[in-house]
Each structure stands twice: as C-alpha cells, then as structure tokens.
Scaffold this motif. Structure first.
Motif, PDB file in Angstrom:
ATOM      1  N   ASP A 244       0.811  -1.215   0.000  1.00 33.46           N
ATOM      2  CA  ASP A 244       0.000   0.000   0.000  1.00 33.46           C
ATOM      3  C   ASP A 244       0.847   1.268   0.000  1.00 33.46           C
ATOM      4  OD1 ASP A 244      -2.211  -1.644   0.171  1.00 33.46           O
ATOM      5  OD2 ASP A 244      -2.500  -1.331   2.318  1.00 33.46           O
ATOM      6  N   LEU A 245       1.881   1.298   0.837  1.00 35.78           N
ATOM      7  CA  LEU A 245       2.687   2.505   0.951  1.00 35.78           C
ATOM      8  C   LEU A 245       3.460   2.798  -0.324  1.00 35.78           C
ATOM      9  CD1 LEU A 245       3.961   2.259   4.622  1.00 35.78           C
ATOM     10  CD2 LEU A 245       2.143   3.683   3.693  1.00 35.78           C
ATOM     11  N   PHE A 246       3.921   1.772  -1.013  1.00 36.42           N
ATOM     12  CA  PHE A 246       4.611   1.959  -2.287  1.00 36.42           C
ATOM     13  C   PHE A 246       3.683   2.668  -3.270  1.00 36.42           C
ATOM     14  CE2 PHE A 246       5.242   0.416  -6.643  1.00 36.42           C
ATOM     15  CZ  PHE A 246       6.553   0.813  -6.868  1.00 36.42           C
ATOM     16  N   HIS A 247       2.477   2.175  -3.386  1.00 35.87           N
ATOM     17  CA  HIS A 247       1.520   2.759  -4.318  1.00 35.87           C
ATOM     18  C   HIS A 247       1.091   4.155  -3.881  1.00 35.87           C
ATOM     19  CE1 HIS A 247       1.310  -0.787  -6.721  1.00 35.87           C
ATOM     20  NE2 HIS A 247       1.048  -1.522  -5.659  1.00 35.87           N
ATOM     21  N   PHE A 248       0.917   4.347  -2.586  1.00 35.96           N
ATOM     22  CA  PHE A 248       0.485   5.657  -2.113  1.00 35.96           C
ATOM     23  C   PHE A 248       1.566   6.706  -2.333  1.00 35.96           C
ATOM     24  CE2 PHE A 248      -0.168   8.892   1.213  1.00 35.96           C
ATOM     25  CZ  PHE A 248      -1.288   9.464   0.653  1.00 35.96           C
ATOM     26  N   GLU A 249       2.815   6.366  -2.114  1.00 42.09           N
ATOM     27  CA  GLU A 249       3.898   7.327  -2.337  1.00 42.09           C
ATOM     28  C   GLU A 249       3.941   7.762  -3.798  1.00 42.09           C
ATOM     29  OE1 GLU A 249       5.839   8.981  -0.162  1.00 42.09           O
ATOM     30  OE2 GLU A 249       4.629   8.013   1.376  1.00 42.09           O
ATOM     31  N   ARG A 250       3.748   6.833  -4.715  1.00 37.38           N
ATOM     32  CA  ARG A 250       3.716   7.170  -6.140  1.00 37.38           C
ATOM     33  C   ARG A 250       2.520   8.068  -6.447  1.00 37.38           C
ATOM     34  NH1 ARG A 250       3.046   2.738  -9.625  1.00 37.38           N
ATOM     35  NH2 ARG A 250       3.932   3.987 -11.258  1.00 37.38           N
ATOM     36  N   LEU A 251       1.371   7.733  -5.887  1.00 39.01           N
ATOM     37  CA  LEU A 251       0.160   8.521  -6.107  1.00 39.01           C
ATOM     38  C   LEU A 251       0.298   9.912  -5.496  1.00 39.01           C
ATOM     39  CD1 LEU A 251      -2.778   8.382  -7.227  1.00 39.01           C
ATOM     40  CD2 LEU A 251      -3.462   7.828  -4.899  1.00 39.01           C
ATOM     41  N   LYS A 252       0.869   9.999  -4.319  1.00 37.08           N
ATOM     42  CA  LYS A 252       1.055  11.274  -3.637  1.00 37.08           C
ATOM     43  C   LYS A 252       1.975  12.183  -4.456  1.00 37.08           C
ATOM     44  CE  LYS A 252       3.245  11.410   0.380  1.00 37.08           C
ATOM     45  NZ  LYS A 252       3.518  11.341   1.836  1.00 37.08           N
ATOM     46  N   LYS A 253       3.022  11.625  -5.029  1.00 41.68           N
ATOM     47  CA  LYS A 253       3.928  12.415  -5.868  1.00 41.68           C
ATOM     48  C   LYS A 253       3.192  12.915  -7.110  1.00 41.68           C
ATOM     49  CE  LYS A 253       8.334  12.168  -8.368  1.00 41.68           C
ATOM     50  NZ  LYS A 253       7.940  13.211  -9.236  1.00 41.68           N
ATOM     51  N   GLU A 254       2.397  12.047  -7.718  1.00 36.32           N
ATOM     52  CA  GLU A 254       1.627  12.443  -8.894  1.00 36.32           C
ATOM     53  C   GLU A 254       0.636  13.566  -8.528  1.00 36.32           C
ATOM     54  OE1 GLU A 254      -1.464  10.582 -12.193  1.00 36.32           O
ATOM     55  OE2 GLU A 254      -0.181   9.214 -11.081  1.00 36.32           O
TER      56      GLU A 254
END
Length: 72
Positions: free
Chosen positions: A56-66
């Motif tokens: 989850d955190l991997f995906h959220f960090e990418r989404l947060k950057k986007e």
C-alpha cells in the motif's frame, strides 16, 4: 495471477489509495477517488500486474507524488 485475484487487488488498492489521499490532502472521498481512477498510477496497476505485488505505501507514495506534481 487469476483475473479474480487481480480484480480483488485492484479493488483493494483503489479503496486504500482513495482513503489515504483523502486523509492526506483533506479531499472528499469522491474527489480523491476520481483522482485515483484518472491517475497514471492506477493505469500502470491495471497494465502491469507485477505492480500488484507491491504494498500500500509503495503505491500511495507514487500517487502522492503524482498528486503533488499536478497541484503545482
């Protein structure tokens, strides 16, 4: 990975990323979900099944950057 497992994981990540984005940026759940579903992160999850193995955190960090990049 079966289609059923893939759909289940996609559903999990959409829900999880929506809630995390809404909480992090004080968005409504509706606007957060709209962003998640329109994001390149979601598109990559759909196209590249191996990304479903990440957490989850991997995906959220990418989404947060986007999200931050689009807010500039």
């Amino acid at each position: 990975m079966t289609a059923s497992v893939k759909l289940s994981l996609m559903d999990h990540y959409v829900k999880k990323m929506t809630m995390m984005l809404a909480n992090e940026f004080n968005l409504s759940v509706e606007s957060a979900m709209q962003f998640v579903l329109a994001s390149s992160c979601f598109k990559e999850l759909h196209e590249k099944s191996f990304l479903l193995e990440e957490g989850d955190l991997f995906h959220f960090e990418r989404l947060k950057k986007e999200f931050a990049d689009k807010a500039k």
